[in-house]
Design an enzyme around this catalytic site. Sequence first.
Site, PDB file in Angstrom:
ATOM      1  N   LYS A  54       0.828  -1.209   0.000  1.00 57.99           N
ATOM      2  CA  LYS A  54       0.000   0.000   0.000  1.00 57.99           C
ATOM      3  C   LYS A  54       0.860   1.256   0.000  1.00 57.99           C
ATOM      4  CE  LYS A  54      -3.990  -2.048   2.332  1.00 57.99           C
ATOM      5  NZ  LYS A  54      -4.754  -2.162   3.595  1.00 57.99           N
ATOM      6  N   GLN A  98      -4.852  -1.410   9.881  1.00 60.57           N
ATOM      7  CA  GLN A  98      -4.641  -2.682   9.192  1.00 60.57           C
ATOM      8  C   GLN A  98      -5.322  -3.820   9.952  1.00 60.57           C
ATOM      9  OE1 GLN A  98      -3.322  -3.283   6.202  1.00 60.57           O
ATOM     10  NE2 GLN A  98      -3.828  -5.439   6.463  1.00 60.57           N
ATOM     11  N   ASP A 121     -11.285   4.028   4.514  1.00 62.94           N
ATOM     12  CA  ASP A 121     -11.454   2.587   4.329  1.00 62.94           C
ATOM     13  C   ASP A 121     -12.903   2.164   4.539  1.00 62.94           C
ATOM     14  OD1 ASP A 121     -10.367   0.129   3.638  1.00 62.94           O
ATOM     15  OD2 ASP A 121      -9.894  -0.429   5.705  1.00 62.94           O
TER      16      ASP A 121
END
Length: 282
Positions: A54, A98, A121
């Site tokens: 990422k 994460q 996200d």
Amino acid sequence: MSAELMNGTELAREIVDRSAERARILVAETGVRPCLATVIVGDDPASVTYVAMKRRRCAKAGIESRLVSLPEATTTAELVAVIRGLSDDPSVHGILLQHPVPGHIDERAAFEAIAPAKDVDGVTMWSFAAMAFGQADGFVSCTPGGIMRLLDAYGVDPAGKRAVVVGRSPILGKPMGMLLLARDATVTYCHSRTVDLSAEIAGADILVAAVGRPEFIKGADIKPGAVVIDAGYNPGNVGDVDAEGARERAGLLTPVPGGVGPMTIALLLEQTVVAAERSAQR
């Protein structure tokens, strides 16, 4: 019948290229460079590899990548404090926690510490509500959002179609159903307690597999000509769908890898740029 493969890699590249141009314009006009802060707890090898990927993609898109690595023993309270600090930092435009976090951490509490304006996200309850109610100022969950973009790119209109989502996680299955419902699909959620799962799958015009179990969906159960979205990724580059069997039955099929995965990252980067643009406007 041989299914047409849905190329997520190529579409994701186009989205990232457009995001990079928007980031370039934003920097030129305002001096604001989009910044994505990624928080990782512990040193799970798969997570570490994914975060590194990422960060490389951020660099290609002209996005600053800020990594916050926390030890395995970090408590929920400590993690929440870190995320709240990033939420209050005006130089940070997007926050990614994460997944997964260590088992002793209350992941939901950590997610809810992310400011809605920085939830690029799409993992907070606020973002889920925005998806469910069609609020344009929210951010979609990246994997479901990426899947919707794939459907659009391949001319798949969900309206009037029967969509079956196998899996009900709060960051994939549930929001996936909400996004399909918003586009006028008739949505059925299936899960571990669904009676006669094969029959439900057999009736699906659009099938989304999001269970995290390798080749769980059998090709023989798939409706001929169906659109099959494999959102699973298991060791050995294996998805949640029996790919060989699905190719013989489906009309459209996402490959693993190269289907849904690249779209998830592309949406994350695009939404980070959008968050930075909104911040500059404010």
